[in-house]
Design an enzyme around this catalytic site. Structure first.
Site, PDB file in Angstrom:
ATOM      1  N   GLY C  43       0.834  -1.198   0.000  1.00 52.93           N
ATOM      2  CA  GLY C  43       0.000   0.000   0.000  1.00 52.93           C
ATOM      3  C   GLY C  43       0.867   1.244   0.000  1.00 52.93           C
ATOM      4  CB  SER C 285     -16.876  12.160   0.810  1.00 54.27           C
ATOM      5  OG  SER C 285     -16.167  13.242   1.360  1.00 54.27           O
ATOM      6  NE  ARG C 331     -13.661  11.298   9.613  1.00 58.80           N
ATOM      7  CZ  ARG C 331     -12.679  10.814   8.867  1.00 58.80           C
ATOM      8  NH1 ARG C 331     -11.888   9.878   9.344  1.00 58.80           N
ATOM      9  NH2 ARG C 331     -12.477  11.254   7.637  1.00 58.80           N
ATOM     10  CG  HIS C 402     -13.092   5.106   7.981  1.00 56.08           C
ATOM     11  ND1 HIS C 402     -13.080   4.750   6.662  1.00 56.08           N
ATOM     12  CD2 HIS C 402     -12.404   6.257   8.072  1.00 56.08           C
ATOM     13  CE1 HIS C 402     -12.397   5.665   5.991  1.00 56.08           C
ATOM     14  NE2 HIS C 402     -11.968   6.565   6.811  1.00 56.08           N
ATOM     15  NE  ARG C 436      -7.188   7.929   9.672  1.00 59.55           N
ATOM     16  CZ  ARG C 436      -7.935   8.440   8.699  1.00 59.55           C
ATOM     17  NH1 ARG C 436      -7.665   9.634   8.210  1.00 59.55           N
ATOM     18  NH2 ARG C 436      -8.952   7.760   8.201  1.00 59.55           N
TER      19      ARG C 436
END
Lengths: 256, 250, 639
Positions: C43, C285, C331, C402, C436
């Site tokens: 990645g 998004s 979030r 996520h 994050r």
């Protein structure tokens, strides 16, 4: 909904393959095509039949892992749709769905619906990059790039490397993939230094593995990112130029 | 660049289907050693062929002006560039260019066809469902040979004359009428021209792609150009036997 | 006994990395050729690290279970990548990015690491642009920026909604360049199943060829794990189907400490599950919350279609509870609020498992065309999946797992507690603390790969000069190979009745129920009883058909699920021990009077790193204290 699934089963690269027919009952229209295959596999495992091997990962149309021929069309034939984004509501109750792996000399079947697409990586490694070592990059805003150019490069760069263009092409050609990779870099000012050698190297490597283009246009409608065959045209032009231009004395003027 | 060696058992299974030429020929022959180059040659020779076909059709329209006009036009062909060159030299030059173009066009088509077959040794076992590929693009490999065979007959019929019992050298108008009054010949001529039309419809669009002539401002014209060109050529050509059979000419 | 030494350099925060770079040892070019480095994963962190190390002259071997390095899940990141370029002249700086990241992480990350990340962010953009990454631009030809959740400056660089794809293709292209040059040896479709250590140091790895089933060993002087996060322990997540924690977990079992596993991030705007066979969740998004309004019907019994529910009967609960931030709360706060609505029975949709995200007001205010301009591709994606048109009827959204902030513990050099085993990207725990910030994951992966590993791996290798790496015939390799082969045999011999997917789904349900958005002592203790029971069932009733010597998806899956069982248990244990709420970790026992997360800095301002102590034994906890010298620690508030 109830469906009949005809799937290509092949035990290994050397084995002979055949179509197997599986009746599939009670599929919800909201499922994705791959979730339908998940269910079939769960049931096969219960019945003691080895599950169908198929390639998949992100399931949101960006990794490029998935891809099969569905009723004779790559990724099922819907505009800008990868197999994982295909939903069962596009089928009707009672339909027979025929699922076959990508077919190309450069894409040998590994098992069932899984094929080996590493030939695409071979094309990239001979030139699908800009040679810039880590740490040697200039300040990012030193080089203004017109928005139109940047957008066009992005159109090409959207390629997910799924191989649908090869699968859909009546000739098994990888021109759409190669041209998208080439033009992403060839359109940008950063890519000019290696433009001609990149084009020649990648095209010649491509031709070792794949067929030639006869402008059917089948690839661009199969492409889950809707990449245009205009890029193939640009590649053809760049290739002839790359083979013909005097790179030593052309200087910057060559980048036309 | 470095030739990569296979890196795992999986990769070893993928072998190139086409050999790289052992040595690169000098430019421009090296172009013809690649598939992209062959397509380029096919497009260029196609353009030459299209030019010929267009002039041939327009010239033959003289038929509608009567025997004298047409025969005079035929003589005129032999006198192109005269007196700079001796008579018929320019004609032979054109014949030479056309013959070379034809050979290259056919050869590049054949070798691409062979390459494409190698690229997919095992075809799809279920029925393909094409979306974009049209009838014209997929029948190029059939319309091509049909046109080639017809061309042989056409030359034998109206240039060399041995396929035309009433052939008389220089009497172009009479030869044409005599030929087309045979109904089977007219049918063959019409069928071959329809094949030519199908071939042209794809080819006249396709050449822009192969030559890399691509500009958003003209791209929308390409299909229209191909359709118009095809319609004019096929329409003009087919009108000749029809005109003969219906007695408009004769 | 493990000692946790983060090896943070001395000196002022903004000089630490600079002076450390000077103090690190170098390897001369001729000697670099003598060292082999193994990279697991391709990645962002893996591809960039492998390419950069190869450019320096090391022999690099890259292993990926994908068919091509370009498939790694970094490719799915949508939003963007942060960098403190301050191109917008809006007051951004390295220090502000550093500050935002520490605060966003709820004061649970290391200052020195985060500051280094902020410093390097600038170089990443330069590097990527030079590689040809087609970032969005303004008409003048210069790079465009957008703002992203939770910060007040525009510092996010993006390439349409496919930033991760473009950055990964950039890193992949540099990697493939090295493959072409012969400096990187690429091993696709090979899964790492064990780390081999000799005398306590990394000696190599054991991998399994997924096509032939062949188990082989590879020796190296250093091993880098860039294998991503463990979000799939919840089964349903936005991670790719193959994303797994096996490589990290096997390293953990060989002695690498696992830090902060309970720090998991829940993304508030995902499409809710539609049926039991849902295989993964799709992220929409976060930017949708800029214009969409979130609501549920006031009356749980209200079954009218959303468009027929009058304003008076709607509860715009975020706007009601957080008047100043409204729909733009971070979030974790947005996710928890949605969960509470659904738990109170006010969920919407056929399965009553979502909340509405309504654009009717935005369409009225901006016009349909403008909304289409901003969110057209997202609306299309939503329509495709749900067959509902968001222009006509409100979207339904629900939070989903996520990203995982926790991971293998690493020191400042990104080296785990096993000397010679480095961990990069999401697989390590280092930079994001307990939460994050948006657009920071790509930044961290590339900073690790391009700009940190090439130095720190070199520093480690310099100490090995003149030492021969143990060969693959060393008993440690033989033992590890045997272990891997034995596991395959065991899975195939159980011959039970249930597929690995069945167990994974069941494990996911436990994890989501007890350790999802809210965690309680009782629930976590329940999970500690449920997981071993399920595990026992797995060991007894697993059914794997086929053989171990051909492509076998369910066999691969079984190994990954087995590791998820153990990891899940550790996650629960970590959540149970951390009796505070911070970032993505909310203990319902630790809340303010009005239901907000409450940190306990006095007792929990540390990194919790767990040491494997053997099968069936609870791991041992080690603590690395966190000190904040440059930032004032404060409680977050979004009222």
């Amino acid at each position: 909904m109830d469906l009949t699934l005809k799937v290509w089963r092949q035990d290994g690269p050397q084995a002979r393959g055949r179509f197997e027919t599986y009746p599939v009952q009670g599929i919800s229209a909201d499922m994705s095509f791959l979730e339908m295959l998940d269910i079939v596999n769960e049931r096969l495992i219960t019945e003691g039949v080895e599950p169908i091997q198929f390639e998949h990962d992100c399931r949101e149309g960006i990794c490029g892992s998935c891809g099969v021929m569905i009723n004779g069309k790559a990724h099922g034939g819907h505009e800008r749709t990868a197999t994982c984004q295909l939903h069962m509501r596009t089928f009707k109750d009672g339909d027979t769905i025929v699922v076959e792996p990508w077919r190309a000399g450069a894409f040998p079947v590994i098992r069932d619906l899984v094929v080996n697409r590493s030939a695409l990586d071979r094309i990239i490694e001979v030139g699908g990059f800009i040679s810039v070592n880590t740490g040697s990059a200039p300040e990012a805003n030193m080089l203004p790039i017109p928005k139109e150019v940047s957008d066009a490069a992005m159109d090409a760069a959207e390629c997910i490397g799924c191989g649908a263009c090869v699968a859909a092409c009546p000739n098994g050609a990888a021109q759409l993939f190669t041209s998208a990779k080439l033009q992403h870099l060839n359109l940008l000012p950063q890519g000019q230094a290696e433009r001609w050698q990149r084009t020649v190297a990648m095209v010649e490597k491509m031709e070792e593995y794949f067929g030639g283009c006869t402008n059917h246009g089948e690839c661009q409608v199969a492409c889950p990112k809707g990449i245009s065959i205009d890029f193939i045209s640009y590649m053809n032009r760049d290739f002839i130029k790359g083979k013909s231009l005097n790179r030593r004395l052309g200087g910057q003027g060559l980048a036309k | 660049m470095v030739q990569a060696k296979p890196r795992s058992t999986v990769e070893a299974a993928v072998t190139p289907v086409n050999r790289r030429p052992k040595r690169q020929l000098p430019w421009p022959l090296n172009l013809y050693q690649t598939a992209v180059g062959k397509k380029w040659v096919m497009a260029i020779t196609g353009v030459i062929g299209m030019g010929f076909i267009a002039l041939h059709m327009f010239g033959n329209l003289k038929m509608y002006l009567g025997a004298a006009e047409l025969d005079h036009y035929a003589v005129g062909l032999r006198e192109i560039a005269y007196p700079i060159l001796p008579k018929e030299n320019a004609l032979w030059l054109m014949r030479g260019v056309l013959s070379v173009a034809l050979v290259l066009h056919v050869h590049s088509a054949f070798s691409l066809w062979a390459m494409n077959r190698r690229a997919r040794p095992m075809g799809y076992q279920s029925k393909r469902d094409y979306i974009a590929a049209n009838w014209a693009s997929r029948t190029m490999k059939w319309t091509g040979p049909i046109i080639l065979l017809f061309l042989a007959f056409h030359l034998a019929d109206l240039t060399w004359g041995f396929a035309n019992p009433d052939f008389e050298h220089g009497a172009v108008y009479n030869n044409v009428v005599a030929s087309f009054e045979r109904v089977p010949v007219s049918i063959l001529y019409i069928v071959a021209n329809l094949a030519l039309g199908v071939h042209l419809y794809h080819g006249a669009w396709s050449l822009f792609q192969s030559l890399g002539v691509n500009n958003p401002s003209i791209n929308w014209l390409r299909r229209g150009f191909a359709a118009l060109f095809t319609a004019v050529i096929v329409g003009g050509n087919i009108s000749f036997p029809i005109a003969v059979l219906t007695g408009i000419v004769g | 006994m493990v000692t946790l030494d983060a090896r943070i350099p001395d000196g002022p925060i903004n000089e630490k990395w600079e002076s450390h770079r000077f103090n690190m040892r170098l390897v001369n070019p001729a000697n670099k050729r003598r060292f082999t480095v193994i990279m697991i994963g391709s990645g962002l962190a893996g591809a960039s690290g492998a390419a950069s190390l190869a450019e320096l002259g090391y022999n690099v071997k890259v292993f990926t279970y994908h068919d091509s390095p370009r498939r790694a899940h970094s490719i799915a990141a949508q939003g963007g990548i942060n960098a403190a370029k301050n191109y917008q002249n809006d007051g951004d700086s390295v220090f502000r990015l550093f500050y935002d990241t520490i605060k966003g992480g709820d004061f649970r990350s290391r200052e020195a690491n985060v500051h280094r990340l902020a410093e390097l962010s600038v170089n990443i953009i330069d590097q990527c642009v030079a590689q040809g990454v087609p970032f969005a631009r303004e008409y003048g030809g210069l790079l465009d920026n957008r703002s992203f959740g939770g910060v007040q400056v525009s510092r996010t660089f993006y390439a349409r909604g496919q930033t991760g794809q473009q950055l990964l293709l950039g890193a992949y292209s540099t990697l493939m360049r090295q493959v072409g040059l012969g400096t990187v040896e690429l091993f696709p479709r090979q899964e790492m199943l064990d780390v081999v250590t000799v005398d306590g140091r990394a000696a190599g790895v054991v991998v399994r060829d997924l096509v032939t089933g062949e188990v082989s060993s590879h020796a190296a002087h250093a091993v880098v794990l860039a294998t991503g996060g463990y979000g799939n322990v919840y089964y349903l997540s936005t991670n790719a189907k193959k994303s797994n924690a096996t490589a990290a977990w096997r390293a953990h079992k060989r002695g690498a400490l696992f830090a902060n596993p309970c720090y998991t991030q829940i993304h508030p705007t995902c499409i809710p599950a539609s049926d039991d066979f849902q295989s993964k969740l799709t992220l929409m998004s976060e930017s949708l919350r800029n214009d969409g309004r979130i609501w549920v019907p006031k009356d749980p019994a209200d079954t009218r279609p959303p468009n027929q529910i009058p304003e008076a009967d709607r509860d715009y609960y975020l706007e009601r509870m957080y008047p100043s931030f409204g729909n733009l709360v971070p979030r974790d706060v947005a996710s928890r609020a949605a969960k509470r609505q659904v738990d109170q029975g006010r969920g919407v949709g056929p399965k009553r498992n979502g909340v509405y995200l309504d654009f009717a007001e935005a369409i009225q205010r901006l016009g349909r065309k403008e909304v289409e301009e901003r969110y057209g591709n997202l609306f299309e994606m939503y329509d495709r999946i749900t067959d509902e048109d968001p222009y006509e009827t409100p979207m339904r959204i629900y939070p989903a797992i996520h990203y995982t902030m926790g991971g293998l513990w690493v020191d400042y050099n990104l080296m785990s507690s096993i000397p010679g085993v480095f961990v990069a990207g999401e697989a390590n725990f280092s930079d994001h603390g307990a939460n994050r910030l948006g657009a920071s994951a790509l930044m961290q992966g590339l900073a690790d790969g391009y700009f940190i590993l090439p130095y720190t791996v070199g520093d480690y290798l310099a100490g090995l000069l003149g030492q021969k790496a143990p060969g693959t015939d060393h008993p440690a390799f033989v033992e590890a190979r045997k272990g891997v082969e034995e596991q395959t045999r065991r899975f195939l011999s159980i011959k039970g009745t249930k597929s690995p997917d069945h167990f994974h789904r069941e494990l996911g349900k436990i994890m989501w129920e007890q350790a999802g958005m809210e965690r309680s002592k009782a629930g976590l203790e329940q999970a500690l009883r449920d997981i071993p029971a399920l595990r026992a069932d797995f060991d007894r009733d697993l059914r794997i058909l086929g053989t171990g010597d051909s492509l076998n998806d369910s066999l691969e899956k079984a190994g990954r699920v087995a590791d998820f069982f153990e990891l899940g248990e550790l996650l629960i244990r970590d959540a149970l021990h951390r009796e505070e709420s911070c970032g993505g970790h909310l203990r319902i026992e630790s809340q303010t009077e009005d239901g907000e997360a409450m940190r306990d800095d006095e007792h929990f301002s540390y990194v919790g790193a767990w040491e494997w102590t053997g099968d069936g034994q609870p791991q041992a906890l080690h603590k690395e204290a966190l000190t904040f010298e440059n930032i004032h620690v404060a409680q977050r508030s979004y009222k």
